[in-house]
Every structure is written in C-alpha cells, then in structure tokens.
Design a protein around this motif. Sequence first.
Motif, PDB file in Angstrom:
ATOM      1  N   ARG A  35     -10.071  13.866   9.858  1.00 55.91           N
ATOM      2  CA  ARG A  35      -9.994  12.513  10.422  1.00 55.91           C
ATOM      3  C   ARG A  35      -8.549  12.274  10.836  1.00 55.91           C
ATOM      4  O   ARG A  35      -7.632  12.524  10.043  1.00 55.91           O
TER       5      ARG A  35
ATOM      6  N   SER B 128       0.834  -1.198   0.000  1.00 51.50           N
ATOM      7  CA  SER B 128       0.000   0.000   0.000  1.00 51.50           C
ATOM      8  C   SER B 128       0.871   1.250   0.000  1.00 51.50           C
ATOM      9  O   SER B 128       1.983   1.246   0.543  1.00 51.50           O
TER      10      SER B 128
ATOM     11  N   CYS C 130      -8.345  16.768   1.121  1.00 49.82           N
ATOM     12  CA  CYS C 130      -7.191  15.887   0.895  1.00 49.82           C
ATOM     13  C   CYS C 130      -7.162  15.347  -0.531  1.00 49.82           C
ATOM     14  O   CYS C 130      -8.208  15.156  -1.159  1.00 49.82           O
TER      15      CYS C 130
ATOM     16  N   THR D 187       0.406   3.434   1.851  1.00 48.00           N
ATOM     17  CA  THR D 187       0.496   3.819   3.260  1.00 48.00           C
ATOM     18  C   THR D 187       1.948   3.736   3.760  1.00 48.00           C
ATOM     19  O   THR D 187       2.313   4.423   4.719  1.00 48.00           O
TER      20      THR D 187
ATOM     21  N   ASP E 197      -5.057  10.996   8.608  1.00 49.44           N
ATOM     22  CA  ASP E 197      -5.078  11.246   7.163  1.00 49.44           C
ATOM     23  C   ASP E 197      -3.854  12.041   6.716  1.00 49.44           C
ATOM     24  O   ASP E 197      -3.498  13.049   7.345  1.00 49.44           O
TER      25      ASP E 197
ATOM     26  N   ASN F  67      -5.332   4.334  -4.303  1.00 45.84           N
ATOM     27  CA  ASN F  67      -6.703   4.129  -3.818  1.00 45.84           C
ATOM     28  C   ASN F  67      -7.562   3.415  -4.854  1.00 45.84           C
ATOM     29  O   ASN F  67      -8.181   4.073  -5.699  1.00 45.84           O
TER      30      ASN F  67
ATOM     31  N   TYR G 154      -2.084  -1.667  10.954  1.00 50.24           N
ATOM     32  CA  TYR G 154      -2.332  -2.073   9.571  1.00 50.24           C
ATOM     33  C   TYR G 154      -1.170  -1.628   8.673  1.00 50.24           C
ATOM     34  O   TYR G 154      -0.594  -2.418   7.925  1.00 50.24           O
TER      35      TYR G 154
ATOM     36  N   ARG H 240      -5.902  12.307  -3.176  1.00 46.80           N
ATOM     37  CA  ARG H 240      -5.498  10.897  -3.324  1.00 46.80           C
ATOM     38  C   ARG H 240      -5.445  10.553  -4.802  1.00 46.80           C
ATOM     39  O   ARG H 240      -6.007  11.241  -5.642  1.00 46.80           O
TER      40      ARG H 240
ATOM     41  N   GLN I   4     -15.790   2.803   5.398  1.00 48.62           N
ATOM     42  CA  GLN I   4     -14.786   3.739   5.901  1.00 48.62           C
ATOM     43  C   GLN I   4     -14.187   4.537   4.744  1.00 48.62           C
ATOM     44  O   GLN I   4     -13.615   5.597   4.953  1.00 48.62           O
ATOM     45  N   ASN I   5     -14.287   3.990   3.545  1.00 53.92           N
ATOM     46  CA  ASN I   5     -13.636   4.618   2.386  1.00 53.92           C
ATOM     47  C   ASN I   5     -14.591   5.566   1.657  1.00 53.92           C
ATOM     48  O   ASN I   5     -15.813   5.394   1.688  1.00 53.92           O
ATOM     49  N   LEU I   6     -13.988   6.529   1.006  1.00 54.45           N
ATOM     50  CA  LEU I   6     -14.762   7.626   0.425  1.00 54.45           C
ATOM     51  C   LEU I   6     -15.773   7.171  -0.633  1.00 54.45           C
ATOM     52  O   LEU I   6     -16.953   7.526  -0.557  1.00 54.45           O
TER      53      LEU I   6
ATOM     54  N   SER J 212     -19.739  12.940   5.248  1.00 52.96           N
ATOM     55  CA  SER J 212     -18.920  13.940   5.937  1.00 52.96           C
ATOM     56  C   SER J 212     -17.601  14.067   5.195  1.00 52.96           C
ATOM     57  O   SER J 212     -16.908  13.053   4.998  1.00 52.96           O
ATOM     58  N   VAL J 213     -17.266  15.273   4.795  1.00 47.60           N
ATOM     59  CA  VAL J 213     -15.956  15.522   4.173  1.00 47.60           C
ATOM     60  C   VAL J 213     -14.999  15.853   5.312  1.00 47.60           C
ATOM     61  O   VAL J 213     -15.191  16.855   6.019  1.00 47.60           O
ATOM     62  N   PHE J 214     -13.985  15.000   5.483  1.00 45.54           N
ATOM     63  CA  PHE J 214     -13.118  15.147   6.651  1.00 45.54           C
ATOM     64  C   PHE J 214     -12.082  16.259   6.449  1.00 45.54           C
ATOM     65  O   PHE J 214     -10.930  15.989   6.113  1.00 45.54           O
TER      66      PHE J 214
ATOM     67  N   TYR K 105      -6.907   8.007  -7.087  1.00 43.93           N
ATOM     68  CA  TYR K 105      -7.954   6.988  -7.192  1.00 43.93           C
ATOM     69  C   TYR K 105      -7.765   6.232  -8.501  1.00 43.93           C
ATOM     70  O   TYR K 105      -7.715   6.842  -9.571  1.00 43.93           O
TER      71      TYR K 105
HETATM   72  N1  UFG Z   1     -13.009  10.778   3.328  1.00 43.11           N
HETATM   73  C1  UFG Z   1     -14.005  11.654   3.661  1.00 43.11           C
HETATM   74  N2  UFG Z   1     -15.172  11.139   4.141  1.00 43.11           N
HETATM   75  C2  UFG Z   1     -15.380   9.803   4.292  1.00 43.11           C
HETATM   76  C3  UFG Z   1     -14.336   8.904   3.944  1.00 43.11           C
HETATM   77  C4  UFG Z   1     -13.155   9.437   3.472  1.00 43.11           C
HETATM   78  O1  UFG Z   1     -13.855  12.864   3.539  1.00 43.11           O
HETATM   79  O2  UFG Z   1     -16.463   9.401   4.751  1.00 43.11           O
HETATM   80  C5  UFG Z   1     -11.744  11.328   2.806  1.00 43.11           C
HETATM   81  C6  UFG Z   1     -10.538  10.969   3.665  1.00 43.11           C
HETATM   82  O3  UFG Z   1     -10.382  11.921   4.685  1.00 43.11           O
HETATM   83  C7  UFG Z   1      -9.427  10.985   2.631  1.00 43.11           C
HETATM   84  C8  UFG Z   1     -10.111  10.546   1.347  1.00 43.11           C
HETATM   85  O4  UFG Z   1     -11.497  10.730   1.553  1.00 43.11           O
HETATM   86  O5  UFG Z   1      -8.974  12.290   2.463  1.00 43.11           O
HETATM   87  C9  UFG Z   1      -9.862   9.097   1.023  1.00 43.11           C
HETATM   88  O6  UFG Z   1     -10.184   8.310   2.132  1.00 43.11           O
HETATM   89  P1  UFG Z   1     -10.276   6.730   2.080  1.00 43.11           P
HETATM   90  O7  UFG Z   1     -10.619   6.247   3.454  1.00 43.11           O
HETATM   91  O8  UFG Z   1     -11.160   6.313   0.967  1.00 43.11           O
HETATM   92  O9  UFG Z   1      -8.816   6.305   1.648  1.00 43.11           O
HETATM   93  P2  UFG Z   1      -7.446   6.544   2.430  1.00 43.11           P
HETATM   94  O10 UFG Z   1      -6.544   7.202   1.458  1.00 43.11           O
HETATM   95  O11 UFG Z   1      -7.595   7.163   3.743  1.00 43.11           O
HETATM   96  O12 UFG Z   1      -7.113   5.033   2.741  1.00 43.11           O
HETATM   97  C10 UFG Z   1      -6.469   4.259   1.804  1.00 43.11           C
HETATM   98  C11 UFG Z   1      -6.759   2.764   2.061  1.00 43.11           C
HETATM   99  C12 UFG Z   1      -6.194   2.339   3.379  1.00 43.11           C
HETATM  100  C13 UFG Z   1      -4.754   2.783   3.516  1.00 43.11           C
HETATM  101  C14 UFG Z   1      -4.662   4.265   3.282  1.00 43.11           C
HETATM  102  C15 UFG Z   1      -3.275   4.800   3.364  1.00 43.11           C
HETATM  103  O13 UFG Z   1      -8.157   2.529   2.061  1.00 43.11           O
HETATM  104  O14 UFG Z   1      -6.255   0.925   3.417  1.00 43.11           O
HETATM  105  O15 UFG Z   1      -5.139   4.538   1.957  1.00 43.11           O
HETATM  106  O16 UFG Z   1      -2.521   4.216   2.362  1.00 43.11           O
HETATM  107  F1  UFG Z   1      -4.273   2.531   4.744  1.00 43.11           F
END
Ligand code: UFG
Length: 346
Positions: A298, A127, A232, A129, A301, A182, A152, A234, A201-203, A219-221, A236
């Motif tokens: 969150r 990842s 933020c 990560t 992040d 992502n 993780y 990412r 948990q994912n966007l 909710s936009v974190f 995708y």
């Molecule tokens: N986000 C929101 N609202 C939500 C969910 C997410 O605003 O309800 C935002 C997060 O703050 C972040 C972005 O959307 O800025 C992406 O969030 P995700 O949870 O979809 O993805 P992440 O980049 O946080 O997580 C991914 C993988 C994890 C891994 C992480 C770091 O899902 O497994 O990347 O590599 F750990």
Amino acid sequence: MSNRILVTGGLGFIGSHTVVELQNEGFEVVIVDNLSNADEGVMEGITAITGRLPVFEKFDLRDKDKVEAFFSKYDDINGVIHFAASKAVGESVENPLLYYENNLGVLTYILQELVKKGSAHFIFSSSCTVYGQADSMPITENAPVKPAESPYGNTKQVGEEIIKDVCKVTPQLSAIALRYFNPIGAHPSVEIGELPIGVPQNLVPYITQTGVGLREQLSVFGDDYPTPDGTCIRDYIHVVDVAKAHVAALKRLIEDKNENNYEVFNLGTGKGSSVLEVIHSFERVSGKKLNYRIAQRRSGDVVQAFADTKKANEILGWKAQSTLDDAIQSAWDWEKKIRDYQEVSI
Ligand code: UFG
C-alpha cells in the motif's frame, strides 16, 4: 479547582474509552462531538460501564461562535482533551482543506479560548506518523519529525507546532501531545469499541470483520519488506491503555508536575508486531482460520514503527499493560457482539 474536563470527540473510538477512565477517576466530563464519525448510542455504553452519564453537547467545533459560547457556559473547564479530528489518510489526500479546517482551524479556536483563561491544561492527540520512517527502532521522542506523507500527517505535525508556539507565549497554558502508535481493541466489558464507517482502512477492524464474514478476505499489503516475515511492523496498543495514558497526562498537568509547559510522549507498548503476527494472534484467540491473501504494497506505508516507551514509563508513570492477544481478544469480542455473531461449533 473544578473537576470538569472537556473531551472533544468524546464519542469516538479513543475518546469514549478515555471518558470512561476519566469518570472512573472521579472527573466530571463534558463531551463535545458532532457525530460525524460516532454514534450517540456510545453514551449508553459509557454509562453502563461507569454508572454515570456524561454531559453531551452536540455541535460542530468548526463553528467558532459555538466554541466561544461553550466556554462561556462552562467557564470552570479545568482541562481539555482534544480528540475531535478527521483521521483517514486517503481522504486527507482527496480533501486536504477538510483536514486543515477540522484538525487545525478547530485547534486554533480551542486554544484561543484557553489563552483567555487564568490557567488551562490541554492534551492533544498526535500520532507516530510525525516520525515517518524513522531511522532507528525503537523510536524515541527525540527522533526527527520527517516530512509528512499526507495532509492528515501534516495536520498532526503542524498541530504540535501550533501548540508549542502558543505555550511559549502563554505560561498559564500547559499542554501535552501524545503520539499514538496503533490503538486497537475495545473495552473488556464490550460496551464500547471501534465503529468504523464503511470498509475499514485499518488492519484490526478489517480482520475482525473478515472473521464474522462481513468481508470476504483480508489483503496483506506486501510481504517483501525488509522484516523477518516480510510484512510491515507496527506497535499495536490496547485502547484502554491509551485511554489511561490520557488520564495520567492530564493529572500531570493539573498537579503541576510537568517540567515544561509543552511536553511530548510516545504511547506504545514498545513491541513491534508484523501483519502476519497480528493475523496469528487473531487465529489464536478466535480459534478460527482467517481468510487472507498477499497483495501489493500500500503506498505510503512505512516498513516499521514501534515506540521507545521509556519517557512515558518513567516521566508520565504510565505503562501499557495489555498484550497483543488481550487487545485482539477484546476487538474480536466486540465485533461478535455488534454483529450478533454466533459461533458455530461442529
Ligand atoms: N494492512 C494490511 N491490510 C489491510 C489494512 C492494513 O495489510 O487491510 C497493514 C498495513 O499495510 C500496515 C499495517 O497493516 O502495515 C497497519 O495498518 P493500519 O492501517 O492499521 O495502520 P497504519 O500504521 O497504517 O496507520 C496508523 C493510523 C493512521 C496513521 C498511521 C501512521 O491508523 O492514522 O498509523 O502513523 F496515519
């Protein structure tokens, strides 16, 4: 040489899409999955797309005896793509031992079987990560690995180290770690896609579930990050592109094209998108307004993460093909299908 590939976690989100691409390329797939975060119905989706039913062995890879028995039964396995792992950051903080056992204990069991073989090819789900908040964008594979923010994340870093150490002393074993950014979306046939358990948990699944009315509001974190729109960023990437990269990586090893017996590649598109850009993409492809509000940041992040894809493009000979809109469209089509959602036109 046998064409048989073990895909652990092959009924999960990325695993199932990879099984489809492997079967499309003529590989014989054996899936091992304990169904802890997957549905057996995915077998039908895979069969509907490819016209072939993969072999499925249901067991938990934490059972070392079963892992050994599996490799005795299928002694002609020519490659392993190892997806089976736990992947929720928050859960890993609550229950670190579950993560160390599932993600690292199991990894050692599989590697122990592979080192017994004359030759073995291994693909590992890593990842982005591992980079934490990288110092510069886009992120190359040479960017330093930063201290993990969660158990993780730590399992991905240590997992890479374990494989590297084993490869060093096992010349007949070759391995590639793929660092996903992502992954989102679903197969364009809408036969398979993401099936998050409980509240996503994912966007992207949160957005599509809000779109069909399963969640009230996204909710936009945080909107006060140092990015152009304050949200933020990412990278995708369409899950079908991610799946195809696994086939490219596996072929590289099977065809002996790898330069070292342990290699690492980023899997991203190279394009960063903000949370608000993802929301706008959803609104564009669905023709719907999304109900969202700006909420607190969150914890954990990173501000931004997007890939330098040069190494994967040039050395792996793979490039992501789909746009953000393509990926969001497929995620939306999938969500509508599994919820039996009817569009209301006025
Ligand atoms: N986000 C929101 N609202 C939500 C969910 C997410 O605003 O309800 C935002 C997060 O703050 C972040 C972005 O959307 O800025 C992406 O969030 P995700 O949870 O979809 O993805 P992440 O980049 O946080 O997580 C991914 C993988 C994890 C891994 C992480 C770091 O899902 O497994 O990347 O590599 F750990």
